[in-house]
Structure formats: structure tokens, C-alpha cells
Design an enzyme around this catalytic site. Structure first.
Site, mmCIF file in Angstrom:
data_model
loop_
_atom_site.group_PDB
_atom_site.id
_atom_site.type_symbol
_atom_site.label_atom_id
_atom_site.label_comp_id
_atom_site.label_asym_id
_atom_site.label_seq_id
_atom_site.Cartn_x
_atom_site.Cartn_y
_atom_site.Cartn_z
ATOM 1 N N HIS A 1 51.834 87.045 106.002
ATOM 2 C CA HIS A 1 51.637 86.731 104.544
ATOM 3 C C HIS A 1 51.819 88.119 103.526
ATOM 4 O O HIS A 1 52.578 87.936 102.451
ATOM 5 C CB HIS A 1 50.457 86.252 104.088
ATOM 6 C CG HIS A 1 50.009 85.609 102.737
ATOM 7 N ND1 HIS A 1 50.223 84.353 102.156
ATOM 8 C CD2 HIS A 1 49.585 86.725 101.761
ATOM 9 C CE1 HIS A 1 49.901 84.487 101.079
ATOM 10 N NE2 HIS A 1 49.460 85.817 100.585
ATOM 11 N N GLU A 2 51.097 89.139 104.116
ATOM 12 C CA GLU A 2 51.046 90.328 103.121
ATOM 13 C C GLU A 2 52.493 90.873 103.419
ATOM 14 O O GLU A 2 52.831 91.384 102.619
ATOM 15 C CB GLU A 2 50.121 91.232 103.935
ATOM 16 C CG GLU A 2 48.509 90.726 103.533
ATOM 17 C CD GLU A 2 48.269 90.488 102.063
ATOM 18 O OE1 GLU A 2 48.836 90.837 101.216
ATOM 19 O OE2 GLU A 2 47.594 89.263 101.898
ATOM 20 N N HIS B 1 54.718 89.567 100.860
ATOM 21 C CA HIS B 1 54.618 90.064 99.655
ATOM 22 C C HIS B 1 55.847 91.314 99.510
ATOM 23 O O HIS B 1 56.399 91.630 98.344
ATOM 24 C CB HIS B 1 53.650 90.761 99.453
ATOM 25 C CG HIS B 1 52.417 89.656 98.894
ATOM 26 N ND1 HIS B 1 52.642 88.786 97.873
ATOM 27 C CD2 HIS B 1 51.099 89.214 99.355
ATOM 28 C CE1 HIS B 1 51.637 87.995 97.587
ATOM 29 N NE2 HIS B 1 50.855 88.438 98.703
ATOM 30 N N GLU C 1 51.566 83.838 95.686
ATOM 31 C CA GLU C 1 50.816 83.652 97.155
ATOM 32 C C GLU C 1 51.543 82.209 97.830
ATOM 33 O O GLU C 1 51.559 82.413 99.202
ATOM 34 C CB GLU C 1 49.661 83.186 97.105
ATOM 35 C CG GLU C 1 48.673 84.298 96.402
ATOM 36 C CD GLU C 1 48.598 85.491 97.070
ATOM 37 O OE1 GLU C 1 48.720 85.467 98.228
ATOM 38 O OE2 GLU C 1 48.467 86.453 96.321
#
Length: 323
Positions: A167-168, A171, A223
Site C-alpha cells: 500500500h505504501e 503511494h 488511500e
């Protein structure tokens, strides 16, 4: 799923490529000695040429377009970050957190490599910080940094930790980092203890109220895109779903029926889509949060899977399987 070793009694990890010794009667529960992820005969797809627009959530795209339409936003954000000091981010974590390297927490480093090679991203620095809040975040601009809170790692399985790291990394792949760093700094400066600090006053001077509101509104929607990136790396919707369930239930999540939790997510989405009052309250309440509601995030992942878009991307021309 049973695993079939080769004639030398080894099996290659589908995630990181490590060769592992295992018995022929293995049950499928064996784990890679390097990344600690489950060993399996199933292939793991990589997306070295992945275009962010292939998975970015429409709400993210719309909010980012609205943000970029504000005159002077990019120059204001860069000035804001120059004042607050990007270098301070790295100094803080080098001084107060554990720096993850091939020799320090090697399984976390291997998971970072898995996420980065899957999405085609250069490796950022990774830190683990002692913090009771179950969270992770990405900061920096020229040199991104990912920080995992210790409580998050302690609560999640290895597959779920991979989902968070992915997920990070999402980004970074989706080019969120400039705006995201500014948004996280604004959230930090909203803290009562920092509200009267010179940096907080500088933020008010440099960034207009419209800029700040648009930035934070976009950050919540970003997100949703990165949950999709996590799914592209884990390649199992239930891993992402269970991770978000733990954000809802905390340590109580071990007693929660996962299938009923998915039904709850579908019910939430149905009510949001069909009832104006539910949509109004969900939008109003979430406007004060740093992230969308976890149940909402699950419903959006389910919707993406049900739409067939995830499967098409997983089986598309840009996907490859490492030998």
C-alpha cells in the site's frame, strides 16, 4: 495448497525467488526462509511496466484534478515543504526508529523488495517506529521514506504486513508523495501541541484554506488507489480484506467472522449508493478523518474485484511471471 518440491527437495518462493528446502509431504504451510511468506506452487505476477492510471481509483483522480486546478498549488506545496524541511523527516527516523536493511529485519526488507519489484518501483528507505497506533505512512519528496509502526507489525500476519508495505509503495508508484507529505505535515500541525508553532503559522501563510481543504480531501481518496496497489502485490483480496478488518476490530478481530465482515462492507456500500442521508453522513463524518472508513475501503476493494477490472489487469499484457 500442497507444494511440490523439485527433485532436489527445494521450492522457489513465488514472491522473492529464494530457494527453500522442504519435504515432499509438505502441507503448503511452509514459509520462505527469506521473506517469511507462504510457499506455494501458484505463480506470482509482476507489473514492471504498470501505468498508474490502470489502477488509480476514480475518486483519487477527480480529487487530484480538483487540487491541481487551484492556481499556484504546486509551487505553494514545494515552498511549504522547503520551510518544514524534507531532510527533517529522515533525521527524525534515523534517530528514533529502526532502519530496515538486508541485515536488520531482513524479512521486512525482503517484503519491501517484493512490493517494489511487483510494481516496478525503486526501493525507498524503510523504518520501524515504536508507536501504539496501528498505522504506516510514506513521506519525503525526492527520497521517499516508508515508516511502519511497531504495533502494526505485531498485530498482522506476514501476508498482511506485505499488504501494508505494498500500500505504501503504491503511494510512490502513483506519484502521491509530494502531496501526501504535505497532507501528513498539515495533519501533524493540527495537533494542539503544535498549533502555535512557527511551522504551523508558516503553513497558514503559505497555503490558503482552500488549498489545505482540497489537499486533505484528496489524501483520503488516495488511500483507495493504494489499497488496489496492495491487492496487485498480494494477489489475494482476502489478505487486503483481513488487514482492514484488523484496523476495525483491533485485537478483537480474531473473534470476528470474516465473511460476515465482508457482508457488512457490501451492506455499507449498498446503503451509501441508495440512500442520500447515509451518503451525506458518511461524507460529512469522513471529512474530518485522515483515512476513509476501513469498512468503506473494503467495500471499494470488493467492488473493484467484482467489476472484473482487477482480473483483467492481473491477466493483462503488462503482467509477467518471474522464472
Amino acid at each position: 495448497m500442497a507444494i511440490a518440491p523439485d527433485r532436489n527437495g527445494t521450492i522457489r518462493c513465488r514472491y522473492c525467488g529464494q530457494l527453500n528446502q522442504t519435504r515432499a509431504e509438505g502441507t503448503g504451510e511452509a514459509r520462505c526462509g527469506r521473506c517469511r511468506l507462504p510457499l506455494s506452487d501458484r505463480p506470482h505476477k509482476k507489473f514492471p511496466e504498470l501505468n498508474k492510471h490502470e489502477y488509480v481509483h476514480p475518486a483519487d483522480s477527480r480529487a487530484l484534478a480538483a487540487l491541481r486546478a487551484i492556481p499556484g498549488i504546486d509551487s505553494a506545496l514545494k515552498k511549504f515543504l522547503a520551510v518544514t524541511g524534507e531532510s527533517a523527516i529522515r533525521v527524525i527516523f534515523m534517530a528514533s526508529a529502526v532502519h530496515v536493511t538486508p541485515k536488520q529485519c531482513p524479512d521486512l526488507y525482503a517484503k519491501l523488495q517484493v512490493a517494489c519489484t511487483t510494481l516496478g518501483v525503486d526501493l525507498p528507505e524503510l523504518f520501524v517506529q515504536q508507536n501504539p497506533t496501528v498505522n504506516a505512512f510514506t513521506g519525503g519528496v525526492e527520497r521517499p521514506v516508508i515508516v511502519l509502526h511497531s504495533s502494526l507489525i505485531e498485530r498482522l500476519t506476514d501476508e498482511e504486513v506485505l499488504a501494508v508495505i505494498a500500500h505504501e509503495v503504491g503511494h510512490i508508484h502513483a506519484e502521491h508523495v509530494l502531496y501526501l507529505t504535505a497532507a501528513r505535515l498539515l495533519e501533524a500541525l493540527a495537533n494542539v501541541a503544535l498549533a502555535n508553532a512557527p511551522i504551523a503559522k508558516a503553513a497558514t501563510t503559505i497555503l490558503s484554506g482552500t488549498m489545505r481543504a482540497a489537499l486533505l480531501a484528496w489524501a483520503r481518496r488516495a488511500e483507495l488507489s493504494c489499497d488496489r496497489a496492495a491487492l496487485l502485490v498480494t494477489q489475494d483480496p482476502d489478505v487486503v480484506g483481513r488487514t482492514l478488518m484488523k484496523l476495525c476490530g483491533g485485537t478483537f478481530a480474531s473473534k470476528v467472522d470474516y465473511r460476515e465482515f465482508l457482508n457488512q462492507a457490501r451492506d455499507f456500500q449498498k446503503n451509501y449508493d441508495e440512500h442520500m442521508l447515509d451518503r451525506f453522513w458518511a461524507d460529512v463524518i469522513s471529512s474530518g478523518l485522515t483515512h476513509p472508513f476501513p469498512v468503506w475501503r473494503v467495500s471499494e476493494i470488493l467492488r473493484w474485484v467484482d467489476s472484473g477490472e482487477y482480473k483483467r489487469l492481473l491477466n493483462g499484457a503488462n503482467a509477467s511471471i518471474d522464472a
